[in-house]
Design a protein around this motif. Structure first.
Motif, mmCIF file in Angstrom:
data_model
loop_
_atom_site.group_PDB
_atom_site.id
_atom_site.type_symbol
_atom_site.label_atom_id
_atom_site.label_comp_id
_atom_site.label_asym_id
_atom_site.label_seq_id
_atom_site.Cartn_x
_atom_site.Cartn_y
_atom_site.Cartn_z
ATOM 1 N N ARG A 152 29.980 -36.285 -2.450
ATOM 2 C CA ARG A 152 28.890 -35.600 -3.144
ATOM 3 C C ARG A 152 27.604 -35.751 -2.341
ATOM 4 O O ARG A 152 27.282 -36.847 -1.858
ATOM 5 N N ILE B 73 30.057 -31.638 -1.313
ATOM 6 C CA ILE B 73 29.921 -30.994 -2.619
ATOM 7 C C ILE B 73 28.523 -31.234 -3.170
ATOM 8 O O ILE B 73 28.100 -32.389 -3.334
ATOM 9 N N GLU B 74 27.813 -30.144 -3.456
ATOM 10 C CA GLU B 74 26.509 -30.222 -4.122
ATOM 11 C C GLU B 74 26.680 -29.637 -5.509
ATOM 12 O O GLU B 74 26.857 -28.429 -5.669
ATOM 13 N N ARG B 75 26.633 -30.494 -6.526
ATOM 14 C CA ARG B 75 26.983 -30.080 -7.876
ATOM 15 C C ARG B 75 25.864 -30.281 -8.895
ATOM 16 O O ARG B 75 26.111 -30.412 -10.091
ATOM 17 N N ASP C 98 33.026 -38.215 -4.152
ATOM 18 C CA ASP C 98 33.167 -37.306 -5.286
ATOM 19 C C ASP C 98 34.592 -37.342 -5.831
ATOM 20 O O ASP C 98 34.801 -37.609 -7.014
ATOM 21 N N HIS C 99 35.562 -37.077 -4.974
ATOM 22 C CA HIS C 99 36.959 -37.187 -5.369
ATOM 23 C C HIS C 99 37.822 -37.240 -4.120
ATOM 24 O O HIS C 99 37.335 -37.030 -3.004
ATOM 25 N N LYS D 19 34.897 -43.502 -12.811
ATOM 26 C CA LYS D 19 34.266 -42.619 -11.827
ATOM 27 C C LYS D 19 35.223 -42.183 -10.711
ATOM 28 O O LYS D 19 34.803 -41.510 -9.773
#
Length: 386
Positions: free
Chosen positions: A101, A149-151, A22-23, A68
């Motif tokens: 993610r 992370i669940e986005r 994710d990051h 990304k």
């Protein structure tokens, strides 16, 4: 030869899964300056911000983006921040968290806890006008963490609480884009004998599996050596090489990292591109510094390719001019290059990589890479007896 290991693709009945990086979060002394450095030198652009102006009273967050890839730089705002302060004293600027993610965060955390994972922060939710995001944080090795992370229910700029970045870097208007696309892999260095313990944690707690490995009989120079096992999620979209030093005549670059970082941590981040030649031209024009390849490398490469079934599409003279390395097998090849450390301590550096039907990690280049790093270690006075 390096070992490519067939893994599991997971159960189709399990709704939980790891999607991708994710990051990456860096803890640094000055987040604004660090973000600006990566924008100017590496081709990122300002994305999002949290700080005093947005109601974040203790920490400043600067998020930057390139396709990304998202890097987030964090620094303390108030005097006396013991957590970040002590981290910076021990480690210097570096990666604190590799955020992943996921879907089905509840199931992932439940499985991890059942296998003894150290859940630093239980599942929590953050919300703003653009939706909500679920988070959880798990300890990995040393002081490094994974934030899950669940986005799926969020359509904002980055994460709840962030606003558009206030950074204005006019110089970027005059620089060519670099064209880095996504995080290919993140490498974690461990002390000697600790690699297998970390690998076992990923296997048991996160259901990752072994994807690729090499040992010190394959990866060594006259002075130093390493062992490496690449861990990946069931979907094989997240690659995490786990390294440890092996005994040699001198201390390896892995040990140098451990000495200066103050323990295990993220040694380098590999960023994928689909045009490494243009990317490196742009990066060199911006002032990014790369390791120098031994002069014999390209003569040896040309001789190897004469008997190889693989045809390298790129011009070898241009690759040599730009100091880009080539690794190949019977199926394909990859191109890669490594920066010098991106801070004063000889710790974190970056890799730029382009793949042509090749899933390895440059084992054929490790000797040349180690020789280049050893030359830099010698300059720093750190190529010393183990």
């Amino acid at each position: 030869m390096p070992q490519l290991i067939n893994g599991s693709n997971g159960s189709s009945n399990d709704p939980s899964r790891f999607i991708h990086f994710d990051h990456v979060v860096f803890w640094v002394g000055n987040a604004k300056q660090a973000a600006t450095y990566y924008c100017v030198e590496m081709g990122f652009t300002p994305l999002a911000y949290k700080g005093l102006e947005t109601g974040s009273r203790q920490l400043a967050f600067h998020a930057i983006k390139q396709n990304k890839i998202i890097f987030v730089f964090v620094s303390p705002l108030e005097p006396g921040n013991q957590e970040l302060g002590q981290h910076l004293i021990t480690h210097g600027d570096g990666v604190k968290d590799v955020a992943l993610r996921v879907q089905g965060i509840e199931q992932i955390v439940s499985k991890a806890k059942a296998q003894g994972a150290n859940v630093v922060k239980e599942i929590w939710t953050e919300t703003d006008g653009k939706g909500s995001v679920k988070f959880a944080q798990i300890q990995t090795f040393g002081d490094t963490t994974h934030t899950l992370i669940e986005r799926d229910n969020y359509n904002g700029l980055f994460l709840p609480g962030y606003e558009e970045s206030p950074l204005e870097i006019k110089l970027l208007d005059n620089l060519s884009p670099v064209g880095l696309n996504f995080v290919d892999h993140c490498v974690g260095n461990q002390p000697e004998t600790e690699m297998e313990k970390v690998v076992n944690k990923y296997e048991k707690q996160l259901t990752f599996h072994r994807f690729w490995s090499v040992d010190d009989s394959q990866i060594h120079t006259d002075y130093s050596a390493l062992r490496s096992i690449v861990m990946t999620n069931p979907e094989e979209t997240i690659k995490l090489p786990i390294n440890e030093p092996a005994r040699g005549k001198k201390q390896s670059q892995i040990q140098e990292y451990l000495d200066y970082y103050g323990g295990p941590g993220i040694q380098h981040i590999a960023l994928n591109t689909d045009n490494i030649i243009e990317a490196i031209k742009a990066l060199r024009a911006r002032g990014m510094q790369f390791l120098n390849v031994p002069s014999t490398y390209y003569n040896n490469l040309r001789n190897q390719l004469k008997s190889s079934p693989i045809h390298v599409k790129e011009d070898l003279d241009e690759l040599e001019k730009l100091q880009i390395l080539v690794d190949h097998d019977e199926n394909g090849y990859l191109l890669q290059i490594f920066t010098k450390p991106v801070q004063d301590r000889p710790t974190l550096f970056l890799e730029i990589i382009q793949r042509h039907n090749h899933n390895g990690f440059g084992a054929g280049n490790f000797k040349s890479l180690f020789q280049a790093i050893e030359a830099e270690q010698e300059k720093r006075g750190n190529l010393k007896d183990f």
